[in-house]
Design a protein around this motif. Structure first.
Motif, PDB file in Angstrom:
ATOM      1  N   ARG A 274      69.943  10.943  -5.376  1.00 29.20           N
ATOM      2  CA  ARG A 274      70.490  10.160  -5.625  1.00 29.20           C
ATOM      3  C   ARG A 274      69.983   9.303  -6.544  1.00 29.20           C
ATOM      4  O   ARG A 274      68.687  10.102  -7.636  1.00 29.20           O
TER       5      ARG A 274
ATOM      6  N   THR B 144      62.306   9.513   7.764  1.00 26.67           N
ATOM      7  CA  THR B 144      63.831   9.293   8.538  1.00 26.67           C
ATOM      8  C   THR B 144      64.202   7.670   7.447  1.00 26.67           C
ATOM      9  O   THR B 144      64.457   7.171   6.969  1.00 26.67           O
ATOM     10  N   ALA B 145      62.960   6.510   7.590  1.00 32.22           N
ATOM     11  CA  ALA B 145      63.263   5.486   7.073  1.00 32.22           C
ATOM     12  C   ALA B 145      63.089   5.827   5.654  1.00 32.22           C
ATOM     13  O   ALA B 145      63.700   5.062   5.003  1.00 32.22           O
TER      14      ALA B 145
ATOM     15  N   ASP C  42      63.278   7.843   3.866  1.00 35.36           N
ATOM     16  CA  ASP C  42      63.976   9.226   2.923  1.00 35.36           C
ATOM     17  C   ASP C  42      65.713   7.862   2.641  1.00 35.36           C
ATOM     18  O   ASP C  42      65.774   8.703   1.821  1.00 35.36           O
ATOM     19  N   GLN C  43      65.733   7.473   3.867  1.00 35.79           N
ATOM     20  CA  GLN C  43      67.149   6.622   3.611  1.00 35.79           C
ATOM     21  C   GLN C  43      66.159   5.530   2.530  1.00 35.79           C
ATOM     22  O   GLN C  43      67.710   5.148   1.773  1.00 35.79           O
ATOM     23  N   ALA C  44      65.197   5.368   2.003  1.00 31.39           N
ATOM     24  CA  ALA C  44      64.989   3.798   1.386  1.00 31.39           C
ATOM     25  C   ALA C  44      64.268   4.703  -0.172  1.00 31.39           C
ATOM     26  O   ALA C  44      65.229   3.768  -1.324  1.00 31.39           O
TER      27      ALA C  44
ATOM     28  N   ARG D 153      67.244   4.335  -4.707  1.00 30.43           N
ATOM     29  CA  ARG D 153      68.009   3.117  -4.593  1.00 30.43           C
ATOM     30  C   ARG D 153      67.457   2.413  -5.243  1.00 30.43           C
ATOM     31  O   ARG D 153      66.365   1.491  -5.284  1.00 30.43           O
TER      32      ARG D 153
ATOM     33  N   GLU E 144      65.759  -1.366   4.272  1.00 34.63           N
ATOM     34  CA  GLU E 144      67.048  -0.575   3.929  1.00 34.63           C
ATOM     35  C   GLU E 144      67.335   0.436   4.577  1.00 34.63           C
ATOM     36  O   GLU E 144      68.398   1.006   4.612  1.00 34.63           O
ATOM     37  N   ALA E 145      66.535   0.775   5.377  1.00 37.31           N
ATOM     38  CA  ALA E 145      66.642   1.884   6.575  1.00 37.31           C
ATOM     39  C   ALA E 145      67.444   1.243   8.113  1.00 37.31           C
ATOM     40  O   ALA E 145      68.034   2.145   8.783  1.00 37.31           O
ATOM     41  N   ASP E 146      67.813  -0.004   7.583  1.00 38.73           N
ATOM     42  CA  ASP E 146      68.634  -0.902   8.846  1.00 38.73           C
ATOM     43  C   ASP E 146      68.174  -0.441   9.600  1.00 38.73           C
ATOM     44  O   ASP E 146      68.521  -1.053  11.276  1.00 38.73           O
TER      45      ASP E 146
END
Length: 325
Positions: free
Chosen positions: A98, A141-142, A144-146, A149, A198-200
């Motif tokens: 990203r 995992t949280a 990595d998703q953030a 961005r 951000e990771a919802d």
């Protein structure tokens, strides 16, 4: 000193590029930096502040590209997260497939455990916040998703975090003494909340947001100190809480709303009255600018706090200052 400053202006021209790379590698993070080929085009001003486990680095520099290579990422003994806060211009954070383009007031995260690239095509004007991954205490995992961005939109958790970090970086008085240790923990909580949101994973953000509510309220009050409309109702409304709960939160910080606002406004006025050269503003204009409803009320409050009238304070400071040693 809690803040270390470094500038290329103090380094011989031919050594500037190597010296800049060495400074960043030793004091911030091991990376490779592509710089202009001509030595006279290499410049940087760097300020590094240690606030407990939080490090704040402010950089203004020439165009550059920064690489965290796979080899450097693999060799990292103490992984950290960085939060870039754009001050002016534009930059790009690339990680995990990203790319986040940052404009003033926006933030992006990146993780030193994985390769990344930072693109500063038109120069560097940013604050970088470094925090140990272990202190974030969130699932990989949280995180990595953030990363990579663009965050900081108004009305979001990351927007709250970006505003708070902007104030923290721009307030040197918060970098010294007990304040720097007191602010490290709530800063971590806000960063954690931004990652969780951000990771919802709202359940992960709920605790940090609650724990940092008092700090965010006081930050809000400081930013609006000169606003005559600063009231308990306006502050409570901005944070979606009742006035009664606002009083309870402030009480935990040893703060009484009216006393806090009055004392901080008086201190702001006192500093302005001590300015050299003196401001051309009248005492009344100064009082109104800092939220006092009348000059007479301001004068009484000032004398009660400092033992002299505002006019006497101004005259005394300016008549004695030339003889100070």
């Amino acid at each position: 000193m809690t803040t270390t400053t470094w500038a290329t202006s103090g380094v011989p021209l031919a050594d500037r590029a190597d010296a800049l790379r060495q400074t960043i590698r030793e004091h911030v993070v091991p990376v490779e930096i592509d710089l202009p080929r001509r030595p006279e085009h290499v410049f940087a001003d760097v300020a590094i502040t240690e606030m407990g486990s939080l490090q704040v680095t402010s950089v203004q520099a020439n165009p550059a590209t920064v690489h965290r290579t796979p080899k450097l990422a693999k060799a990292d003994d103490e992984p950290v997260l960085f939060i870039s806060l754009q001050v002016s211009g534009e930059s790009t954070v690339v990680q995990g497939g990203r790319a986040a383009v940052l404009r003033p007031g926006e933030i992006a995260l990146y993780d030193t455990r994985h390769p990344y690239t930072l693109l500063f095509d038109h120069g560097v004007d940013l604050h970088f916040f470094r925090v140990p991954v272990r202190d974030i205490a969130l699932p990989d995992t949280a995180i990595d998703q953030a990363v990579a961005r663009t965050l900081g939109s108004h009305g979001t958790v990351s927007g709250l975090t970006a505003g708070y970090l902007s104030q923290l970086a721009a307030s040197p008085q918060l970098h010294d003494g007990a304040a720097r240790h007191l602010l490290a923990a709530p800063t971590m909580e806000l960063i954690r909340a931004s990652i969780a949101a951000e990771a919802d994973r709202a359940y992960l953000a709920k605790g940090p947001l609650h724990e940092t509510l008092g700090v965010r309220i006081l930050d809000h009050m400081r930013a609006r100190l000169a606003d005559p409309g600063l009231t308990p109702a306006s502050v409570a409304g901005a944070h979606h809480i009742s006035v009664r709960y606002l009083y309870a939160i402030l009480a935990r910080h040893g703060v009484v709303f009216g006393e806090w606002v009055r004392s901080h406004r008086l201190d702001a006025c006192r500093r302005e009255l001590s300015r050299v050269p003196p401001s051309a503003d009248t005492i009344a204009a100064l009082a109104y600018r800092w939220g006092f409803k009348s000059a007479s009320h301001f004068s009484r409050a000032f004398k009660a706090a400092y033992g002299v009238s505002p006019q006497t304070w101004r005259e005394t400071r300016h008549s004695t200052r030339p003889h100070a040693r």
